[in-house]
Design an enzyme around this catalytic site. Structure first.
Site: not given
Ligand code: NAD
Ligand code: UGA
Length: 464
Positions: A10, A93, A95, A162, A164, A222-223, A274-275, A278
């Site tokens: 990924g 992952t 919905t 993660e 971040l 994490k959740l 929020f958007g 995740c």
């Molecule tokens: P993403 O959609 O950007 O990336 C996932 C990648 O996995 C895609 O490029 C897809 O092509 C690849 N993939 C899917 N199935 C595959 C397979 N079988 N073999 C090889 N590649 C495959 O997703 P993301 O935002 O990086 O999120 C990944 C996970 O991390 C999710 O569970 C998300 O909840 C979690 N997460 C995301 C963030 C974030 O900021 N985006 C932060 C923390 C945790």
């Molecule tokens: C969030 C968490 O902050 C990370 O710790 C987590 O790893 C990640 O989800 C994930 O699991 O994907 P992210 O969604 O990238 O990170 O960004 P955030 O800074 O949390 O913002 C989320 C949304 O809430 C944005 O639309 C942001 O504009 C909004 N937000 C945030 C507000 O409207 N008000 C705030 O005070 C903070």
């Protein structure tokens, strides 16, 4: 056990940045990030490092430093699995959109495919690390698949969620509040696997910031972390509506409560909602898990965070329509910002998509500008909703390359994303270019009311 070769399945918003930092900080470990998406891998390998597929401040420099040295991007998943002693699973992952749990549960098909592929390919013992966000007890299913279809090799499963946030991924990864590692604390093999991953992070994270727990606590933490963060945003947004009725100002309220050290100042910024990929997905997943254990009060409690967020997006659009004399039909409305927050090109679940959809239903003509999101992506986001045909979307939306162009002859402007450049706009010029009265809706509390009203704008800001 010393890790020499890491594979990450990924190459998305998590896999790409996290592995780039591990590679940067651990030059003696070979890190290969693989993906089935050829276009994405080609972009990660683009000669011009500014063309990598994910925009994150500072990321291009990290990739430039490590790529070709000990950081590689490839579509050869089997080879990378075969060579690795530690495999991170960082696939999406989303919905579920079908069957049992539709609209709530996490769709684990990509995770399962990875497990089956690892089981098929692996010929030596591996540590498999859940990096994706997963429902509590997923590691059990992973272990079952790996143990029952593997080639007699041993697998240790770790959970290493993660934390971040997009837009600040590089600094979050360089200086994490904590790294969480869940593993089997009851066996020597489990403890050894945990230690191997601790040693990877110890290249740059102090030991005090690396927390080890059992697997289930790690998965659920994490959740829970995302649910708590989103809950704060919904809480402040709920009160932003009350502020608008009472003459209180949500910024002042947020400051006043945030100075209480028990509450703290972060995540109290009122917004159009929020958007991101995740928050909603993870809370829905939590709600689903609670329901599946019959914990209906727990489920209802967390679901309210989503209900409030949907309300906030709808209410912002409705406020625009009402203010513009109850009709936006045929009116030109400029939306500034499309990404779900500043400093990212990610648009998943961005509030802008839903506000745009509501306005299009009211037959508005939209002009959209975002510094990092292109026209193709904006149209694709709206097409995905399926509210109207692709032709209709294209007939009613113009995407422009700078904010000033968006303002031309507009009836109203709405700030959807808090990009710094919107703060620095020549607002006097914007005002001159717009139809009068010139309406400005600030969905991010980015702008100063007094300055804009002095220019002549009819100004509305969320929560005041
Ligand atoms: P993403 O959609 O950007 O990336 C996932 C990648 O996995 C895609 O490029 C897809 O092509 C690849 N993939 C899917 N199935 C595959 C397979 N079988 N073999 C090889 N590649 C495959 O997703 P993301 O935002 O990086 O999120 C990944 C996970 O991390 C999710 O569970 C998300 O909840 C979690 N997460 C995301 C963030 C974030 O900021 N985006 C932060 C923390 C945790
Ligand atoms: C969030 C968490 O902050 C990370 O710790 C987590 O790893 C990640 O989800 C994930 O699991 O994907 P992210 O969604 O990238 O990170 O960004 P955030 O800074 O949390 O913002 C989320 C949304 O809430 C944005 O639309 C942001 O504009 C909004 N937000 C945030 C507000 O409207 N008000 C705030 O005070 C903070």
């Amino acid at each position: 056990m010393k890790i020499k070769n890491i594979c990450c399945i990924g190459a998305g918003y998590v896999g790409g940045p996290t592995m780039a930092i591990i590679a940067q900080k651990s030059p003696e470990i070979t890190v290969t990030v693989v993906d089935i998406n050829e276009k994405r891998i080609a972009a990660w390998n683009d000669e011009d490092v500014n063309n990598i597929p994910i925009y994150e401040p500072g990321l291009a420099d990290v990739v430039a430093e490590a790529r070709g040295r000990n950081l590689f991007f490839s579509t050869d998943v089997d080879k990378a699995i075969d060579e690795a002693d530690m495999i991170f699973i960082s696939v999406n992952t989303p919905t579920k959109t079908y069957g049992i749990g539709k609209g709530m549960a996490a769709d684990l098909k990509y995770i399962e495919l990875c497990a089956r592929q690892i089981a098929r390919v692996a010929k030596t013992d591996k540590i498999v690390v859940e990096k994706s966000t997963l429902p509590v007890r997923t590691a059990e299913a992973l272990k079952n698949i790996l143990d029952n279809t593997g080639n007699g090799v041993n697998f240790q499963i770790l959970s290493n969620p993660e934390f971040l946030a997009e837009g600040t991924a590089v600094s979050d990864l360089h200086k994490p509040d904590r790294v969480l590692i869940g593993g089997d604390l009851d066996t020597d093999e489990g403890k050894e696997a945990i230690q191997a991953l601790v040693d990877v992070y110890a290249h740059w994270v102090t030991k005090d910031n690396i927390l080890t727990t059992n697997v289930w606590s790690s998965e659920l933490s994490k959740l829970t972390a995302n649910a708590f963060l989103a809950q704060r945003v919904s809480s402040i947004n709920a009160l932003s509506e009350l502020c608008e009725q009472t003459g209180a100002d949500i910024k002042e309220v947020a400051k006043a409560i945030g100075m209480d050290s028990r509450i703290g100042p972060k995540f109290l910024q009122a917004s159009v909602g929020f958007g991101g990929s995740c928050f909603q997905k993870d809370i829905l997943n939590l709600v689903y898990i609670a329901k599946s254990f019959g914990l209906n009060e727990v489920a209802d409690y967390w679901e309210q965070v989503i209900i409030m967020n949907d309300h906030q997006k709808r209410r912002f659009a409705a406020k625009m329509v009402k203010t513009l004399y109850n009709t936006v039909s045929g009116k030109k409305i400029a939306l500034l910002g499309w990404a779900f927050k500043k400093d990212t090109n990610d648009t998943r679940e961005s509030a802008a998509i839903y506000v745009a959809d509501y306005l299009l239903i009211e037959q508005a003509e939209l002009v959209i500008y975002d510094p990092k999101v292109n026209k193709e992506q904006i149209l694709a986001d709206l097409d995905c909703l399926g509210t109207r045909s692709e032709e209709e979307n294209r007939a009613n939306i113009t995407v422009v390359n700078n904010a000033m162009d968006a303002a031309n002859d507009a009836h109203a402007i709405a700030i959807m994303t808090e990009w710094d450049e919107f703060k620095a706009l020549d607002w006097e010029q914007v005002y001159n270019d717009m139809l009068k009265p010139a309406f400005l809706f600030d969905g991010r509390r980015l702008l100063d009311r007094h300055e804009l009203e002095a220019i002549g704008f009819e100004f509305y800001a969320i929560g005041s």
